[in-house]
Write a protein that holds these residues in place. Structure first.
Motif: not given
Length: 219
Positions: A169-170, A174-181, A214-219
């Protein structure tokens, strides 16, 4: 420096490492450069080192004899540290590799990192976490092979591994763009810069496979 030309010093704590996994070590180390120094430490009169003894000539490993000075203990650890320190300061070495399941080498690893060296660690799952976490990258030699793991059900307790989930998650944050990806490449690089994490220790070939499980994040 061109990565393929990096020089590597390989130190083997033969008393605390499985000889049967040495080819796995060499395969991984070869990604970083050329192994110019190969040393193995232990009491070579002991029958328990027979497996390593058979590899010495085949892989041009220099055996360093260390007698057991006290029952239940050996002098290999301190001899290995002394040699590693000596080589680190007198030879042009870029990567230092330690094969051991003993935490006694943690201060040595910390010092090598401070000197700008990449430090690779290899050991069994019994290896204490301070040594594992101190390395640039640590690979468990008794981790399930990814080919075999793919045939078996994946571990189902990944979601309950709070340390792993927080790390993922961290790295995303730390690397996501403005849209959260966040792209997997930068996420992996962020993780590698922070810890000795390797998805193969969980039985996965790559980070993408681990995220899917893990299946906790949208891919």
């Amino acid at each position: 420096m061109d990565e393929i030309k990096q020089k590597i010093a390989l130190f083997i704590d033969a008393d605390n490492a499985p000889a049967s996994k040495f080819e796995k070590v060499l395969s991984e180390v070869a990604k970083y450069g050329l192994v110019t120094i190969r040393k193995a430490y232990g009491n070579w009169k002991s029958p328990t080192l027979k497996g390593w003894e058979e590899l010495l000539h085949e892989y041009a490993i220099q055996p360093i004899q260390q007698y057991d000075l006290t029952k239940g203990k050996n002098a290999s650890d301190i001899a290995m540290v002394i040699d590693a320190m000596d080589i680190m300061y007198t030879k042009e070495i870029d990567v230092m590799c330690f094969i051991s399941s003993d935490s006694d080498f943690t201060p040595m690893v910390t010092r090598a990192l401070a000197e700008g060296k990449v430090v690779l660690g290899f050991g069994e799952r019994k290896t204490p976490s301070p040594f594992v976490n101190a390395c640039s990258k640590f690979l468990y030699l008794d981790a399930p092979e990814t080919e075999e793991a793919e045939k078996e059900p994946k571990p189902k307790n990944l979601k309950s591994d709070a340390k792993l989930i927080n790390l993922l998650r961290q790295a995303i944050e730390a690397t996501e763009d403005d849209e959260g990806w966040a792209a997997l490449g930068p996420v992996g690089s962020n993780i590698s810069n922070r810890t000795s994490f390797d998805c193969r220790n969980y039985g996965f070939k790559n980070l993408s496979s681990l995220f899917k499980e893990v299946d906790l994040f949208e891919l």
